[in-house]
Each structure stands twice: as structure tokens, then as C-alpha cells.
Design an enzyme around this catalytic site. Sequence first.
Site, PDB file in Angstrom:
ATOM      1  N   ARG A   1       5.327 -13.475   9.743  1.00  0.00           N
ATOM      2  CA  ARG A   1       4.604 -14.329   9.384  1.00  0.00           C
ATOM      3  C   ARG A   1       3.762 -15.043   9.928  1.00  0.00           C
ATOM      4  O   ARG A   1       2.695 -15.608   9.397  1.00  0.00           O
ATOM      5  CB  ARG A   1       6.266 -15.212   9.296  1.00  0.00           C
ATOM      6  CG  ARG A   1       5.632 -16.619   8.379  1.00  0.00           C
ATOM      7  CD  ARG A   1       6.961 -17.422   7.690  1.00  0.00           C
ATOM      8  NE  ARG A   1       7.402 -18.359   9.150  1.00  0.00           N
ATOM      9  CZ  ARG A   1       8.566 -18.476   8.936  1.00  0.00           C
ATOM     10  NH1 ARG A   1       9.278 -18.969   7.936  1.00  0.00           N
ATOM     11  NH2 ARG A   1       9.708 -19.392   9.892  1.00  0.00           N
TER      12      ARG A   1
ATOM     13  N   LYS B   1       3.001 -21.468   7.857  1.00  0.00           N
ATOM     14  CA  LYS B   1       3.585 -22.581   8.724  1.00  0.00           C
ATOM     15  C   LYS B   1       2.282 -23.603   9.315  1.00  0.00           C
ATOM     16  O   LYS B   1       2.377 -22.842  10.466  1.00  0.00           O
ATOM     17  CB  LYS B   1       4.525 -21.841   8.558  1.00  0.00           C
ATOM     18  CG  LYS B   1       5.868 -22.666  10.114  1.00  0.00           C
ATOM     19  CD  LYS B   1       7.108 -21.565   9.771  1.00  0.00           C
ATOM     20  CE  LYS B   1       7.895 -22.581  10.478  1.00  0.00           C
ATOM     21  NZ  LYS B   1       8.047 -24.097   9.839  1.00  0.00           N
TER      22      LYS B   1
ATOM     23  N   GLU C   1      11.304 -26.793  -2.813  1.00  0.00           N
ATOM     24  CA  GLU C   1      12.435 -26.434  -1.175  1.00  0.00           C
ATOM     25  C   GLU C   1      12.729 -27.681  -1.010  1.00  0.00           C
ATOM     26  O   GLU C   1      11.721 -28.778  -1.377  1.00  0.00           O
ATOM     27  CB  GLU C   1      11.597 -25.513  -0.395  1.00  0.00           C
ATOM     28  CG  GLU C   1       9.846 -26.184   0.295  1.00  0.00           C
ATOM     29  CD  GLU C   1       8.909 -25.194   1.293  1.00  0.00           C
ATOM     30  OE1 GLU C   1       9.914 -24.436   1.563  1.00  0.00           O
ATOM     31  OE2 GLU C   1       8.123 -25.378   1.567  1.00  0.00           O
TER      32      GLU C   1
HETATM   33  N1  PXG Z   1      10.573 -24.219   4.347  1.00  0.00           N
HETATM   34  C1  PXG Z   1       9.961 -25.121   5.290  1.00  0.00           C
HETATM   35  C2  PXG Z   1       9.063 -26.154   4.895  1.00  0.00           C
HETATM   36  C3  PXG Z   1      10.206 -25.242   6.759  1.00  0.00           C
HETATM   37  O1  PXG Z   1      10.112 -25.987   7.315  1.00  0.00           O
HETATM   38  C4  PXG Z   1      11.402 -23.202   5.411  1.00  0.00           C
HETATM   39  C5  PXG Z   1      11.700 -23.551   4.545  1.00  0.00           C
HETATM   40  C6  PXG Z   1      13.076 -22.380   6.429  1.00  0.00           C
HETATM   41  O2  PXG Z   1      12.604 -21.532   7.278  1.00  0.00           O
HETATM   42  P1  PXG Z   1      13.458 -20.109   7.896  1.00  0.00           P
HETATM   43  O3  PXG Z   1      12.100 -19.428   8.553  1.00  0.00           O
HETATM   44  O4  PXG Z   1      12.776 -21.389   9.064  1.00  0.00           O
HETATM   45  O5  PXG Z   1      14.231 -19.416   7.457  1.00  0.00           O
HETATM   46  C7  PXG Z   1      11.160 -24.535   6.981  1.00  0.00           C
HETATM   47  C8  PXG Z   1      11.300 -24.378   8.357  1.00  0.00           C
HETATM   48  C9  PXG Z   1      13.643 -28.274  12.133  1.00  0.00           C
HETATM   49  C10 PXG Z   1      13.232 -27.338  11.806  1.00  0.00           C
HETATM   50  O6  PXG Z   1      14.531 -28.017  13.344  1.00  0.00           O
HETATM   51  C11 PXG Z   1      12.885 -26.629  11.185  1.00  0.00           C
HETATM   52  C12 PXG Z   1      12.458 -25.528  10.478  1.00  0.00           C
HETATM   53  C13 PXG Z   1      12.288 -24.474  11.256  1.00  0.00           C
HETATM   54  C14 PXG Z   1      12.936 -24.868  12.342  1.00  0.00           C
HETATM   55  C15 PXG Z   1      13.796 -25.872  12.935  1.00  0.00           C
HETATM   56  O7  PXG Z   1      14.218 -29.155  11.342  1.00  0.00           O
HETATM   57  N2  PXG Z   1      12.096 -25.387   9.049  1.00  0.00           N
END
Ligand code: PXG
Length: 297
Positions: A50, A150, A183
Amino acid sequence: MKIYIDGKFYDKNDAKISVFDHGVLYGDGIFEGIRAYNGRVFRLDDHLQRLEESANAILLKLPMTLKEIETAALETVRLNGLKDAYIRLVVTRGVGDLGLDMRKCRQGASIFIIADKIELYPEEFYEKGLTLVTSTIRQKGLDQVTPGVKSLNYLANILARAEATAAGAQEAILLNATGQVSECSGDNLFYIKGGKIFTPPSSAGILSGVTRQVVMELAESKLGIKVIERNFPRYDLYTADEVFLTGTGAEVIAGVKIDGRVIGSGAAGPMTKKLIKHFREYANSTGTPVYETVKAK
Ligand code: PXG
């Protein structure tokens, strides 16, 4: 704590980047949030893939190969002696001048990696679930920098989360320009109705979550349910049997109250609980070993 920046490790207080870095000046860069469970990095390849895709999408040349980034990430966890960790991997456009022109970032991209302990929702939240509110902030359109990247521009997500906090909720739901659900500020979103699981597709404007993908696989392999990707309005969440979120930080967690409406029983539902269990079992039994690899040089 030791932090990796461009090939070297620094103590926390010395880990600094230039104020002329375009990551700082413009949010020009990308990142990954990755977990390690019990000495193994969860789905590291997916995160690196990613990262590469995000880099390609914003015309950013990664300063190292994915293999070298993997080695650096593992070394960062190892040097900090962590078994369960949160790894933040950031690539910025690097040092430029005060203009927007990316060609001025002549030294090329910078990469830094932080490995820290993880801060999680208290365990009771996995039983009682989260309160969610719909944010007034809309998800970026697909004709903008797609939410699939991201990027270091997380202001919309941060402000949406602040709205949730102000409303006494833990997470915020972002609707897209068409008013459909996309989301949450840092998590993907699913709902269950009549034994079927639904989640917005990438065309709704989402980050293609690593946890989302894993949960889709587990739903099929462990529960025998194929997740249906489709667009839906908030109404479908309000009237769902169960709602749950997925993310690297939260793992799998129920949403039990949305904009004041109680979802299902008002606590984590039976299918969500099964997915939480399967996810935890899986997360603790897989991953790239941190301590068994030999340092590559
Ligand atoms: N949507 C958004 C906008 C994100 O930032 C996800 C979905 C989930 O993606 P993953 O690949 O993590 O399943 C994210 C990811 C935190 C934290 O500390 C947040 C994320 C990742 C790691 C830590 O809040 N967000």
C-alpha cells in the site's frame, strides 16, 4: 527510544527533520500504521504494498526498495526491544524550498520509522462497543487525492474525530459527496443484516484497509460468509443488526450507537464477537518475525 531516519538511528530527542521538508510544509508525503503482535509484524507485505501504491499515486519515488524498508522497520522494532508494537512508517517528499514545485526537493524523499508501544481502546470497549456520530465533514471525492492514498493530509479525519469527541463519541463516520457512507476517521466500516455482511467499496472513497481485507477473508473462511461490497446510506447502519469497525489500531470493534440510534442489542453482537475472536487468534499466529531475522547489510 530509537527512531530511524534515512538510514540512521537517533534518540527520541534528536530525531528531527527539516522545517523545509515538504512533508511539514505541505503535508506532502505518505505513511503507514502497522502493528506487531508477539514479535511478529502483522501483514507487513500488505502495508508495504500500500505504501508503494500511495507513493506511485503521488509521484513520489521511494528512497529505498520495499525490501530495504522492511529491513529498516524490523530493525527499528528490534532496537526498541518491542514484541507488541505500533510501527509508524512515514515517507515525505523531503527537503525543498518554499514553493510547491516537487522538483525542488532535490535530495529526494525522506523516510522515518517510529516503533512504540500501542495505545488501545480499553478491553471493555470490545464488549460494550463504540459510540459513533456522523461528521459534518465529507469524505474527499475520488476526483481529489483519493482516500485510497494514505497521505500526510489527515486534517479532515482529525477534525471529524474532534467532532466525535465533542459529541461524547469515539469515532466519526464520513459520508461521501453523494451522501453514502464511506468510512470512519481512522477505521473502515461494516454492517451485518440478516446474516450478511456489507461494507462500502473502494468507489465509496475509502482507504483500502489491511484489517478490512483480513476481516473479509476471515468472514469467508471462518464464518462462511462472503462480505458484500456495496454503497449504502446511513439508514442501513441505523437499521443494521450489528455494526463494526476495522483498523490497525482498533482491530475489530463494534459500533453500538450511531447518531443517537441504538444498533441491535446496544452491545457487541454475536457475529462481531466471533470476528473479534478470530481476528485476535489470527493476528497472534501470523506475521513477519522480528527477532529471528538476521540483520541484512
Ligand atoms: N481508514 C482510514 C482513514 C485510516 O486511517 C483505516 C481506514 C484502517 O486501515 P488499516 O490498514 O489500518 O486496517 C485507517 C487506518 C490510530 C490508527 O492510532 C489509525 C489507523 C491506523 C493505525 C493506527 O488511530 N488508521
